[in-house]
Design an enzyme around this catalytic site. Structure first.
Site, PDB file in Angstrom:
ATOM      1  N   HIS A 133       0.813  -1.215   0.000  1.00 34.08           N
ATOM      2  CA  HIS A 133       0.000   0.000   0.000  1.00 34.08           C
ATOM      3  C   HIS A 133       0.850   1.270   0.000  1.00 34.08           C
ATOM      4  O   HIS A 133       0.343   2.351  -0.268  1.00 34.08           O
ATOM      5  CB  HIS A 133      -0.982   0.003   1.184  1.00 34.08           C
ATOM      6  N   ASP A 162       0.289  -7.742   1.526  1.00 34.66           N
ATOM      7  CA  ASP A 162       0.574  -6.308   1.569  1.00 34.66           C
ATOM      8  C   ASP A 162       2.072  -6.037   1.591  1.00 34.66           C
ATOM      9  O   ASP A 162       2.558  -5.161   2.313  1.00 34.66           O
ATOM     10  CB  ASP A 162      -0.096  -5.644   2.771  1.00 34.66           C
ATOM     11  N   SER A 239       4.694   2.553   7.923  1.00 37.74           N
ATOM     12  CA  SER A 239       4.367   1.412   7.063  1.00 37.74           C
ATOM     13  C   SER A 239       5.561   1.016   6.207  1.00 37.74           C
ATOM     14  O   SER A 239       6.172   1.856   5.545  1.00 37.74           O
ATOM     15  CB  SER A 239       3.186   1.763   6.155  1.00 37.74           C
TER      16      SER A 239
END
Length: 484
Positions: A133, A162, A239
């Site tokens: 993402h 992911d 992230s």
């Protein structure tokens, strides 16, 4: 008069004597103040207070404090891991529609959008692992490292976990030391390294709160969620960063938080490093992750599901996962498994949740055989299951990429159309405004499904037209063009 003076003098002297006696009494009977203990955090020794010796004291007695109860020094682990974590900028041209665009059918305006995240250097020659993402919407990726900006190439993505792999040109880069999720214990200290809120090289610490968490955030058709849960502070920008143990070894890739505000509230999740290793290896070698299919769906084995499927609920302990549904003629059915079987082990590894079962399968390849231990009507059995790919065969899957020199770009057939990427500066595609990672769905209202259809069109067509497709941010747009 003399009598009055005498009474006053005698009363004064009596009061003075009483005050002196009271002061002396309370001073002798008061509890002596106890010196406060002193902890020297540099030497990690507990220094007992000095007190007067008594007959009950042992002359050589000392008090030692358990070192595990003292604050932990994370400086060594942080020093080892921090150089291997990079700052990533994902740049794209977002589409914005104004009122005039809608009224008069004009092409929408474009504005540059930049989102940031983190990444972990896996190899000395520049391969970096991050979250899908973080880079999924990028038309251009930049890596900020050691006060330099490097252009990055997207090697591959895996929405199922992911994760994504990008690469920069470099040599002798500080690849991170890899640990193992299997060795990680609940309650163990961990360190999160990343770039939250654009604050580069931020280090936070916490413990492993749980393993094998499934939180339902991945939108892929075959999601694999077996997250490490931690209370280390993780915020937007973390992230793709590193979750490391106290020795600085990578144990997870920071991925998500659970929050009502969008900021850290104590619940953060990381993809286990053992899964990341497999995804990295596959993306670099094949360009796509090799996913092994079991041919059956499992659910949690608990009292409610046992009762729902008419299984015996008089068990001391619910261990394993319940095989709820199966693919017709799939690997599990061919191996003799049936709905209602309780799978307890995969290749000797105990599986007590859906996430643990899926994690064990995530390490396998099409064609691998796994020994599945299961219970049926209270009897234990073992079957050998040959795993397959999503097409039902045991072959490895490879990306079919067409490098079109004429267009100066790479093309790949997808579920929706033809994706174009690695577009060169002199490419005709770039000249007419097609962005990186754009999926062409139709040209002049004619659907395209194969790369050769796009190549043939641009080789032959001259004139004006429109290309309809989806950009990296999943926005549907039309691009007018003129070819001479």
């Amino acid at each position: 008069m003399k009598t009055t003076i005498k009474v006053i003098v005698i009363g004064f002297l009596s009061g003075l004597a009483g005050s002196f006696a009271g002061l002396h009494y309370f001073r002798d009977t008061a509890v002596p103040a106890t010196p406060q203990p002193v902890v020297d955090f540099q030497t990690a020794h507990y220094t007992p207070p000095k007190s007067e010796p008594s007959s009950s004291d042992t002359p050589a007695a000392t008090v030692t404090r358990d070192l595990s109860s003292l604050p932990v020094d994370f400086s060594e682990g942080a020093a080892r891991a921090t150089p291997s974590v990079v700052y990533i900028n994902s740049i794209s041209q977002g589409v914005s529609y104004s009122m005039w665009d809608m009224l008069f059918g004009e092409s929408p305006g474009r504005q540059t959008q930049v989102s940031s995240g983190s990444g972990v250097i896996f190899t000395e020659d520049g391969y970096i692992v991050t979250n899908n993402h973080v880079v999924a919407s990028a038309e251009r990726i930049e890596v900020n490292y050691n006060k330099r900006v490097y252009p990055a190439v997207l090697i591959g993505t895996d929405p199922s976990t992911d994760l994504a792999v990008i690469k920069i040109e470099g040599k002798g880069l500080p690849a991170i030391s890899l640990g193992s999720t299997r060795d990680l214990k609940v309650g163990e200290w961990v360190i999160a390294v990343g770039n939250p809120f654009s604050l580069a090289s931020t280090v936070t610490a916490g413990i492993v709160s749980a393993k094998g968490r499934k939180i339902g955030i991945l939108e892929d058709k075959f999601p694999i969620e077996s997250f490490i849960q931690t209370d280390a502070a993780i915020n937007p920008g973390n992230s793709g960063g590193a979750l490391v143990n106290s020795k600085g070894e990578l144990v997870g890739i920071n991925t998500a938080i659970l929050s009502r505000t969008g900021s850290y509230t104590g619940y953060a999740f990381a993809v286990p490093v053992d899964i990341a290793k497999k995804v990295f290896s596959d993306l670099v070698k094949y360009g796509i992750v090799q996913r092994a299919v079991f041919g059956g769906r499992v659910v949690e084995y608990d009292y409610a599901n046992a009762k729902k499927y008419s299984l015996d609920t008089r068990v001391e302990r619910y261990q394993g996962v319940l095989l709820e549904a199966m693919d017709r003629d799939g690997p599990a059915m061919k191996a003799g498994l049936k709905p209602g079987d309780v799978v307890t082990h995969v290749n000797g590894v105990a599986v007590n949740s859906q996430s643990e079962f899926e994690e064990e399968l995530s390490y396998r390849y099409p064609g691998d055989k796994v020994e599945v231990t299961y219970l049926r009507e209270g009897k234990r059995s073992v079957s050998s299951v040959t795993l397959v790919n999503r097409d039902g065969t045991t072959e490895l899957v490879r990306r079919d990429i067409v490098n079109a020199e004429f267009l100066g770009a790479s093309l790949e057939a997808t579920q929706y159309g033809v994706k174009v990427f690695r577009i060169q500066d002199k490419s005709v595609l770039k000249q007419i405004g097609i962005p990186e990672n754009f999926t062409i769905i139709a040209i002049n209202r004619v659907r395209v499904k194969e790369p050769q259809e796009v190549i043939d069109f641009f080789q032959k067509y001259r004139g004006t037209g429109r290309i309809y497709g989806v950009n990296a941010a999943r926005q549907q747009i039309e691009i007018p063009f003129a070819l001479r």
